[in-house]
Design an enzyme around this catalytic site. Structure first.
Site, PDB file in Angstrom:
ATOM      1  N   ARG A  24      15.986   8.996  -5.704  1.00 52.33           N
ATOM      2  CA  ARG A  24      15.101   7.941  -6.224  1.00 52.33           C
ATOM      3  C   ARG A  24      15.843   6.937  -7.107  1.00 52.33           C
ATOM      4  NH1 ARG A  24       9.402   9.593  -6.022  1.00 52.33           N
ATOM      5  NH2 ARG A  24       9.359  10.259  -3.876  1.00 52.33           N
ATOM      6  N   ARG A  28      11.109   3.216 -10.079  1.00 55.87           N
ATOM      7  CA  ARG A  28      10.391   2.530 -11.162  1.00 55.87           C
ATOM      8  C   ARG A  28      11.075   2.525 -12.525  1.00 55.87           C
ATOM      9  NH1 ARG A  28       5.064   5.710 -10.002  1.00 55.87           N
ATOM     10  NH2 ARG A  28       6.739   7.067  -9.315  1.00 55.87           N
ATOM     11  N   ARG A  37       8.779  -4.879  -6.536  1.00 50.25           N
ATOM     12  CA  ARG A  37       7.562  -4.208  -6.064  1.00 50.25           C
ATOM     13  C   ARG A  37       6.340  -5.082  -6.347  1.00 50.25           C
ATOM     14  NH1 ARG A  37       3.401  -1.005  -7.610  1.00 50.25           N
ATOM     15  NH2 ARG A  37       3.040   0.969  -6.538  1.00 50.25           N
ATOM     16  N   ASP A  74      10.090   5.747   2.741  1.00 47.11           N
ATOM     17  CA  ASP A  74       9.368   6.932   2.300  1.00 47.11           C
ATOM     18  C   ASP A  74       9.331   7.940   3.429  1.00 47.11           C
ATOM     19  OD1 ASP A  74       7.714   7.698  -0.226  1.00 47.11           O
ATOM     20  OD2 ASP A  74       6.648   8.547   1.487  1.00 47.11           O
ATOM     21  N   TYR A 151       1.393  16.984   3.899  1.00 41.72           N
ATOM     22  CA  TYR A 151       0.703  15.725   3.584  1.00 41.72           C
ATOM     23  C   TYR A 151      -0.267  15.336   4.692  1.00 41.72           C
ATOM     24  CZ  TYR A 151       3.727  14.770  -0.430  1.00 41.72           C
ATOM     25  OH  TYR A 151       4.358  14.834  -1.639  1.00 41.72           O
TER      26      TYR A 151
END
Ligand code: CP3
Length: 349
Positions: A24, A28, A37, A74, A151
């Site tokens: 990652r 963020r 973003r 992703d 998921y």
């Protein structure tokens, strides 16, 4: 380029410094990521716009002396391309609008074609390779079949993925049907990323460690093996090293090392020395500092880096990383301390 220290370490060849990248790393915690973003409007738009995905992939490479870039995307692009409808809201994590719950839902799934259904990913890989100018190698990735199935069944994150486990226990044939179509999708997706220019590939089995040993072998390991074997039988993918990261699955390290992968990703619940003693020369190791270390002082970060390098010992085959993704609340300056410490403290002395 095949001489880059990251690729050399994956082949367990000697290196001048231990290579380092961070799961990652484009995320963020970086203000420039948050700005891009915001321009994209949403996380999914960011993934689906190759120019923007390329921009954020390169942001941490411009800032730090990282030894690899990872495609910005992703793991849930595959379920999205299968028609499940991905969205990611700030704070709530990813959501699939149409989870699969019944045998009929699962029987209707087909493997996406990477160059049509996931064209935006392949375009991003090509663009990133062009813009990287061979500065560092590019890693492509996918989720493991088990993790994607979790998921796809649940429709969102979960602490236990109880619905997915219940399906595996009650109707294993249907679960295997789901895992099989996802495994075939992942295999062609990874091969397409390699053909588009990815120089290493990584499979994230984030939820493998939720499974009891027999279930891990049946529902996770079996499909990781299938993917590793299939990548070896594919022209381009064969020469592209594959990293398997099965989080929380340290009980299965030997079996994971026997899948045919080049390297294993490790979380922080095992020492690098202990892991190395168990897998020997079969694979390289990637990891494994607790991401929480980045909340500690620069002095403490350097101590932890030194300890990890000493734990691994003076052998080839180590790629430094965290044991899981960096969290959004980390100070970017602490990341620099970590990366520079890896290079400085691994220099031949
Ligand atoms: O590592 C990188 O820099 C490359 C990009 C990358 C992302 N997701 C970007 C992302 C990678 C390799 C992933 C993989 C991924 N995605 C995994 C496996 C790795 C792991 O963390 O275990 C999983 C389980 C997912 C599913 C997913 N996507 C989750 C759980 C979330 C929410 C995470 C959170 O922190 O809120 C996402 C969204 C996501 N994927 C973000 C990023 C940067 C945050 C989205 C945002 O900008 O709001």
């Amino acid at each position: 380029m095949s001489d880059h220290r990251f690729l050399r370490a994956l082949r367990r060849e000697p290196v001048d410094r231990t290579p380092v990248w961070i799961m990652r790393q484009a995320g963020r915690y970086l203000p420039e990521y948050r700005a891009t973003r915001a321009r994209a409007g949403s996380f999914v738009n960011l993934c689906k716009t190759p120019e923007l995905a390329c921009e954020v992939t390169l942001q941490p490479i411009a800032r730090y002396a990282l030894d690899a870039a990872i495609l910005f995307s992703d793991i849930l692009t595959i379920p999205d391309a299968m028609g499940l409808g991905l969205s990611v809201e700030e704070g709530t994590g990813p959501r699939l609008a149409k989870p699969v719950r019944t045998h009929a839902d699962i029987a209707a799934l087909t493997a996406p074609d990477p160059e049509t259904d996931l064209r935006y990913v392949m375009d991003a890989v090509r663009l990133i390779r062009r813009e990287l100018h061979d500065k560092v190698p590019l890693i492509g990735f996918a989720g493991s079949p088990w993790t994607l199935a979790c998921y796809m069944i649940e429709g969102q994150g979960s602490a236990s993925f109880a619905r997915a486990k219940a399906l595996a226990l009650e109707d294993p044939a249907t679960m295997h049907r789901l895992l099989d179509v996802v495994a075939r999708s992942v295999a062609v997706y990874l091969a397409a990323q390699a053909a588009a220019g990815a120089q290493a590939l990584m499979v994230f089995d984030t939820w493998g460690g939720l499974l009891a040993p027999d279930m891990f072998r049946e529902f996770s390991l079996r499909y990781l093996t299938q993917i590793a074997q299939s990548s070896q039988s594919h022209n381009v993918a064969k020469s592209t090293p594959l990293i398997l990261f099965s989080k929380g699955a340290n009980a299965h390290l030997e079996a994971l090392a026997d899948t045919g992968c080049a390297a294993l990703g490790l979380d922080w619940t095992i020492s690098l020395g202990a892991a190395r003693a168990r897998v020997g020369q079969r694979v390289a190791l990637q990891g494994n500092l607790d991401p929480a270390v980045l909340h500690a002082s620069p002095t403490a970060i350097r101590t932890q880096v030194k300890q990890a390098l000493a734990d691994f010992g003076p052998h080839p085959g180590h790629v430094f990383n965290l044991g899981h993704g960096i969290t959004p609340d980390v100070d970017p300056e602490r990341v620099r301390v970590l990366i520079d410490a890896v290079h400085e403290l691994s220099a031949p002395g």
